[in-house]
Design a protein around this motif. Structure first.
Motif, PDB file in Angstrom:
ATOM      1  N   VAL A  58     -10.381  -8.394  -8.908  1.00  0.00           N
ATOM      2  CA  VAL A  58      -9.651  -8.241  -7.590  1.00  0.00           C
ATOM      3  C   VAL A  58     -10.516  -8.194  -6.418  1.00  0.00           C
ATOM      4  O   VAL A  58     -11.778  -8.373  -6.291  1.00  0.00           O
ATOM      5  CB  VAL A  58      -9.166  -6.802  -7.704  1.00  0.00           C
ATOM      6  CG1 VAL A  58      -8.007  -6.758  -8.838  1.00  0.00           C
ATOM      7  CG2 VAL A  58     -10.262  -5.509  -7.607  1.00  0.00           C
ATOM      8  N   ASP A  59      -9.616  -8.488  -5.131  1.00  0.00           N
ATOM      9  CA  ASP A  59     -10.409  -8.489  -3.806  1.00  0.00           C
ATOM     10  C   ASP A  59      -9.867  -7.010  -3.303  1.00  0.00           C
ATOM     11  O   ASP A  59      -8.738  -6.523  -3.465  1.00  0.00           O
ATOM     12  CB  ASP A  59      -9.720  -9.623  -3.147  1.00  0.00           C
ATOM     13  CG  ASP A  59     -10.570 -10.912  -3.826  1.00  0.00           C
ATOM     14  OD1 ASP A  59     -11.785 -10.825  -3.824  1.00  0.00           O
ATOM     15  OD2 ASP A  59      -9.428 -11.635  -3.983  1.00  0.00           O
ATOM     16  N   THR A  60     -11.069  -6.667  -2.542  1.00  0.00           N
ATOM     17  CA  THR A  60     -10.659  -5.178  -2.046  1.00  0.00           C
ATOM     18  C   THR A  60     -11.484  -4.781  -0.737  1.00  0.00           C
ATOM     19  O   THR A  60     -12.502  -5.467  -0.624  1.00  0.00           O
ATOM     20  CB  THR A  60     -10.826  -4.039  -3.066  1.00  0.00           C
ATOM     21  OG1 THR A  60     -10.371  -2.550  -2.418  1.00  0.00           O
ATOM     22  CG2 THR A  60     -12.285  -3.790  -3.411  1.00  0.00           C
ATOM     23  N   SER A  61     -10.960  -3.989  -0.039  1.00  0.00           N
ATOM     24  CA  SER A  61     -11.732  -3.537   1.188  1.00  0.00           C
ATOM     25  C   SER A  61     -12.269  -2.135   1.016  1.00  0.00           C
ATOM     26  O   SER A  61     -12.837  -1.741   1.978  1.00  0.00           O
ATOM     27  CB  SER A  61     -10.780  -3.844   2.584  1.00  0.00           C
ATOM     28  OG  SER A  61      -9.424  -2.984   2.355  1.00  0.00           O
ATOM     29  N   LEU A  62     -11.838  -1.470  -0.145  1.00  0.00           N
ATOM     30  CA  LEU A  62     -12.381  -0.268  -0.313  1.00  0.00           C
ATOM     31  C   LEU A  62     -13.744  -0.303  -0.471  1.00  0.00           C
ATOM     32  O   LEU A  62     -14.514  -1.313  -0.942  1.00  0.00           O
ATOM     33  CB  LEU A  62     -11.764   0.223  -1.670  1.00  0.00           C
ATOM     34  CG  LEU A  62      -9.990   0.443  -1.725  1.00  0.00           C
ATOM     35  CD1 LEU A  62      -9.478   0.870  -2.894  1.00  0.00           C
ATOM     36  CD2 LEU A  62      -9.767   1.430  -0.613  1.00  0.00           C
ATOM     37  N   SER A  63     -14.575   0.761  -0.183  1.00  0.00           N
ATOM     38  CA  SER A  63     -16.023   0.953  -0.579  1.00  0.00           C
ATOM     39  C   SER A  63     -16.167   1.115  -2.136  1.00  0.00           C
ATOM     40  O   SER A  63     -15.178   1.482  -2.831  1.00  0.00           O
ATOM     41  CB  SER A  63     -16.630   2.141  -0.188  1.00  0.00           C
ATOM     42  OG  SER A  63     -16.082   3.225  -0.554  1.00  0.00           O
ATOM     43  N   ILE A  64     -17.656   0.735  -2.619  1.00  0.00           N
ATOM     44  CA  ILE A  64     -17.586   1.244  -4.044  1.00  0.00           C
ATOM     45  C   ILE A  64     -17.287   2.533  -4.361  1.00  0.00           C
ATOM     46  O   ILE A  64     -16.741   2.717  -5.494  1.00  0.00           O
ATOM     47  CB  ILE A  64     -19.295   1.156  -4.561  1.00  0.00           C
ATOM     48  CG1 ILE A  64     -19.646  -0.400  -4.081  1.00  0.00           C
ATOM     49  CG2 ILE A  64     -19.550   1.471  -5.570  1.00  0.00           C
ATOM     50  CD1 ILE A  64     -21.111  -0.625  -4.074  1.00  0.00           C
TER      51      ILE A  64
END
Length: 165
Positions: A58-64
């Motif tokens: 997936v692609d995400t802008s969330l942090s680790i």
């Protein structure tokens, strides 16, 4: 900024049901999913029924940290007991394998060691990202799978259909 994330999914309690539920939640949170095939594999580290495993990108802008927290929440929402033994049957196991090419030990180990140790992670990883380079070994996942000792762990592709809602 968006990161490409790879996730290992596994279940050996009603695995078709729980993998489909996890995919629906991941789709809800991340949008488009890239799915590997689903593999039936023997339990590793304990005697138990076989697991179904797969890898999702997936692609995400969330942090680790946010990604890991979301995975724990999804696991709990689907019957995973907090504090359950590592080597035990489970409804759902979501592990962050890669977060772009980040190499770190905290908040989780990245890249996750299981990628190169377990056939049920490496084979689907080679399927969804054959040309991607492992950020430490600097070998492609296809090359790592080609070199893997396939007598170590037995696994088989199985039919699996999931339709995003």
């Amino acid at each position: 900024m968006s990161a490409r994330v790879f996730i290992s999914l596994g279940s050996n309690i009603e695995p078709q049901r729980y993998l489909k539920a996890a995919l629906s939640e991941l789709s809800y949170h991340f949008g488009e999913l890239t799915l590997s095939s689903v593999y039936d594999s023997e339990a590793v580290g304990f005697d138990g029924s076989n697991f179904l495993n797969m890898v999702v990108a997936v692609d995400t802008s969330l942090s680790i940290s946010e990604v890991v927290s979301l995975f724990k929440s999804i696991e709990r929402n689907h019957g995973r007991l907090v504090g359950a033994k590592k080597f035990a049957p489970r409804t759902l196991d979501l592990d962050l394998l890669l977060y772009d090419d980040v190499v770190t030990q905290a908040p989780v180990e990245l890249p996750r060691a299981e990628i190169t140790k377990n056939a049920f992670v490496l084979w689907p990883m080679a399927e969804v990202a054959p040309d991607l380079l492992h950020p430490v070994l600097e070998l492609s996942y296809q090359a790592l799978w080609d070199e893997y000792d396939k007598t170590e762990q037995k696994l088989w592709p199985v039919p699996f259909v999931w339709a995003p809602s």
